[in-house]
Design a protein around this motif. Structure first.
Motif, short mmCIF file in Angstrom:
data_model
loop_
_atom_site.label_atom_id
_atom_site.label_comp_id
_atom_site.label_asym_id
_atom_site.label_seq_id
_atom_site.Cartn_x
_atom_site.Cartn_y
_atom_site.Cartn_z
N GLY A 1 -2.22 6.15 -0.57
CA GLY A 1 -3.67 6.22 -0.44
C GLY A 1 -4.28 7.06 -1.53
N ALA A 2 -5.59 6.90 -1.76
CA ALA A 2 -6.30 7.69 -2.78
C ALA A 2 -6.73 9.03 -2.24
CB ALA A 2 -7.50 6.92 -3.30
N ASP A 3 -7.07 9.11 -0.96
CA ASP A 3 -7.44 10.33 -0.25
C ASP A 3 -8.83 10.82 -0.64
OD1 ASP A 3 -7.21 12.42 1.50
OD2 ASP A 3 -5.66 13.51 0.42
N CYS A 4 -9.04 11.20 -1.89
CA CYS A 4 -10.29 11.84 -2.29
C CYS A 4 -10.73 11.36 -3.66
CB CYS A 4 -10.13 13.36 -2.36
SG CYS A 4 -9.52 14.14 -0.85
N VAL A 5 -12.04 11.33 -3.88
CA VAL A 5 -12.62 11.11 -5.20
C VAL A 5 -13.83 12.02 -5.34
CG1 VAL A 5 -13.85 9.50 -6.70
CG2 VAL A 5 -11.79 8.75 -5.51
N ILE B 1 1.89 7.22 5.25
CA ILE B 1 0.94 7.07 4.14
C ILE B 1 1.00 8.33 3.29
CG2 ILE B 1 -1.44 6.65 3.46
CD1 ILE B 1 -1.88 5.41 6.27
N ALA B 2 1.49 8.18 2.07
CA ALA B 2 1.49 9.27 1.10
C ALA B 2 0.24 9.16 0.24
CB ALA B 2 2.74 9.22 0.24
N ASN B 3 -0.19 10.28 -0.29
CA ASN B 3 -1.39 10.32 -1.13
C ASN B 3 -1.05 11.04 -2.42
OD1 ASN B 3 -3.49 9.24 0.89
ND2 ASN B 3 -2.46 10.84 2.04
N PRO B 4 -0.44 10.32 -3.37
CA PRO B 4 0.19 10.97 -4.52
C PRO B 4 -0.72 11.88 -5.33
CG PRO B 4 0.82 8.65 -4.42
CD PRO B 4 -0.24 8.85 -3.39
N LEU B 5 -1.93 11.43 -5.64
CA LEU B 5 -2.81 12.22 -6.50
C LEU B 5 -3.08 13.59 -5.89
CD1 LEU B 5 -5.42 9.48 -7.49
CD2 LEU B 5 -3.50 10.28 -8.86
N ILE B 6 -3.40 13.61 -4.61
CA ILE B 6 -3.78 14.86 -3.95
C ILE B 6 -2.55 15.67 -3.58
CG2 ILE B 6 -5.20 15.85 -2.12
CD1 ILE B 6 -6.64 13.93 -4.13
N ASN B 7 -1.53 15.01 -3.05
CA ASN B 7 -0.34 15.73 -2.60
C ASN B 7 0.29 16.56 -3.72
OD1 ASN B 7 0.79 13.04 -0.37
ND2 ASN B 7 -0.70 14.66 -0.04
N ILE B 8 0.42 15.98 -4.90
CA ILE B 8 1.12 16.71 -5.95
C ILE B 8 0.23 17.76 -6.61
CG2 ILE B 8 2.66 14.77 -6.37
CD1 ILE B 8 1.17 14.26 -8.98
N VAL C 1 -3.20 5.39 -8.51
CA VAL C 1 -2.48 5.95 -7.36
C VAL C 1 -1.04 5.47 -7.35
CG1 VAL C 1 -2.40 5.99 -4.84
CG2 VAL C 1 -4.60 6.20 -6.01
N ALA C 2 -0.85 4.17 -7.55
CA ALA C 2 0.50 3.61 -7.56
C ALA C 2 1.34 4.20 -8.69
CB ALA C 2 0.44 2.09 -7.68
N ALA C 3 0.72 4.35 -9.86
CA ALA C 3 1.45 4.90 -11.01
C ALA C 3 1.89 6.33 -10.74
CB ALA C 3 0.59 4.83 -12.26
N MET C 4 1.02 7.13 -10.13
CA MET C 4 1.38 8.51 -9.84
C MET C 4 2.48 8.57 -8.80
SD MET C 4 0.74 11.52 -10.89
CE MET C 4 -0.88 11.49 -11.65
N GLY C 5 2.38 7.74 -7.76
CA GLY C 5 3.44 7.71 -6.76
C GLY C 5 4.76 7.28 -7.34
N LEU C 6 4.71 6.34 -8.25
CA LEU C 6 5.92 5.86 -8.94
C LEU C 6 6.58 7.00 -9.72
CD1 LEU C 6 6.07 2.61 -11.11
CD2 LEU C 6 7.08 4.74 -11.91
N HIS C 7 5.78 7.73 -10.49
CA HIS C 7 6.34 8.77 -11.34
C HIS C 7 6.90 9.94 -10.52
CE1 HIS C 7 4.19 6.69 -14.59
NE2 HIS C 7 5.01 7.33 -15.41
N VAL C 8 6.09 10.45 -9.59
CA VAL C 8 6.55 11.63 -8.88
C VAL C 8 7.69 11.30 -7.92
CG1 VAL C 8 4.95 11.52 -6.92
CG2 VAL C 8 5.70 13.75 -7.79
N GLY C 9 7.73 10.06 -7.44
CA GLY C 9 8.82 9.64 -6.56
C GLY C 9 10.04 9.14 -7.31
#
Length: 433
Positions: A308-312, A270-277, A327-335
């Protein structure tokens, strides 16, 4: 035939168009064109996308919406967020955790999220977060599936009472065993915590979800221990490794060994794009590391991979809107997941794949499944991500529980259309692949 709900002329995520979906007694009983039935309510989808609900497989509901209490995270870093959470835990009450969580669930439902896996800190000896979220889980059960992970956030061994508290939390009804091996004092202690957590999960027959190697350190390799221990104990298919950000810094040769080991063990990721990047790479100048784990490589190896969203709006993240399409859009872009197949997969990463990881019963749009759906102002999954599509109707067990008007702009431009629907501005289909 009489049914409770009939949705006409919908497009499904797999590309089928002109589909009618009939449900009664909370279950889908038909998915096909031209269903002949009387219905208590009929919704004309007008060719728009009807999807199963969004699923957030990684969240922290005990902290959500606490932004500014007792102070703001001025640096925006992970370490200040951890320190701030340590300040908040002693002063917050069960009642305020319940109220914040219920408010967040309202927002989540409005955005089409009908299932959430939330980690809950068990390093507070009073277990206020556990008490609160067990209560919330009961309250929201009619409209949202809430799965709780017992999370020793300060470390299973680093925090003196964490293991005992985790066992107490599981006795109180927490669903999943959690952990954070990279936060232990030493690599050896981290590996030992993985072994102990797997032992607890095996003894109790529970799922596991560990915060694993959420660091830029390529030598943080606890997922290797997790994969080996999961395989040894036969836990495959019920264990997820969350974050895995150290993998973005590992050398390719080691990863060529690690990923097959993870696949062999039957792990999910489970990756969490918004928080991870946002959190990772803070010690970098340039070039800066992206921070997201190796999503494509993990997918190519056959692992279930979710976003996942992880945090709000909490100590770690000041933004967020319970929007899994963001979340999906951010994961798409950074990946760099920009092929047509990859972009469609990103939609699955916030719907069907996390549902599989969580073990949700009756998920999907098919006869016999739960009548849980979301109607989107889009014509396909990629358009839904691109437009952050409006959730026109959110349906739980065949009942509409949230509705949002479509997004339409009225224009006053000479010689131009008076009405602008964002979906009308997609390229014309040519039939070419």
């Amino acid at each position: 035939m009489a049914v409770d709900l009939l949705i006409r002329n919908a497009t499904l995520p797999d590309g089928r168009r002109g589909q009618d979906i009939a449900s009664t007694a909370g279950r889908i009983i038909g998915v096909e064109p031209g269903i002949a039935a009387e219905a208590g309510r009929v919704i004309d989808a007008r060719g728009r996308l009807l999807a199963p609900p969004f699923v957030d497989a990684h969240f922290h509901m005990d902290a959500t919406l606490s932004l500014g209490r007792p102070r703001l995270n001025r640096s925006g870093t992970l370490l200040e967020g951890i320190a701030l959470w340590g300040e908040l835990k002693p002063i917050q009450t069960v009642e305020e955790i319940v109220e914040r969580a219920l408010r967040y669930c309202d927002l989540a439902v409005s955005q089409g999220i009908l299932a959430i896996r939330s980690h809950v800190d068990v390093c507070d000896d009073a277990l206020k977060g556990v008490e609160a979220l067990v209560d919330v889980r009961t309250r929201v059960a009619p409209y949202l599936d809430l799965q709780l992970v017992g999370f020793p956030q300060d470390g299973l061994f680093r925090s003196p009472t964490a293991e005992a508290n985790l066992l107490r939390a599981l006795d109180m009804g927490v669903d999943v065993v959690g952990g954070i091996p990279h936060f232990e004092r030493t690599m050896a202690e981290g590996a030992r915590s993985v072994v102990r957590l797997c032992e607890i999960a095996a003894e109790r027959g529970l799922r596991m979800d560990l915060h694993c190697d959420e660091t830029d350190d390529p030598m943080s390799r606890h997922v290797e221990t997790l994969a080996a221990e999961v395989q040894r104990r036969g836990l495959g298919g019920r264990v997820a490794a969350s974050h895995l950000t150290s993998m973005h810094s590992m050398d390719n040769y080691y990863v060529s060994k690690l990923i097959p080991l993870m696949a062999e063990a039957g792990l999910a990721a489970i990756a969490n794009p918004l928080i991870n990047i946002l959190i990772q790479g803070r010690h970098d100048t340039y070039p800066k590391r992206r921070g997201q784990t190796r999503v494509r490589e993990l997918c190519d190896a056959g692992l279930p991979v979710a976003f996942g969203a992880d945090c709000v709006m909490d100590p770690w993240y000041s933004l967020g809107a319970a929007d899994m399409l963001e979340v999906a859009a951010m994961g798409l872009h950074v990946g760099q997941l920009s092929s047509p197949a990859d972009m469609a997969w990103c939609f699955d990463a916030v719907t069907a794949i996390p549902a599989e990881i969580m073990g949700l019963e009756g998920y999907g749009i098919r006869p016999g499944a739960q009548a849980d759906m979301v109607l989107l102002q889009a014509r396909d999954p990629v358009e839904a991500i691109r437009m952050k599509a409006v959730r026109l109707a959110v349906i739980r067990r065949g009942q509409v529980i949230a509705e949002t008007p479509e997004r339409v702009t009225r224009l006053a431009l000479p010689g131009r259309p008076e009405r602008l629907d964002p979906a009308d501005y997609a390229p014309v289909e040519t039939g070419e692949g």
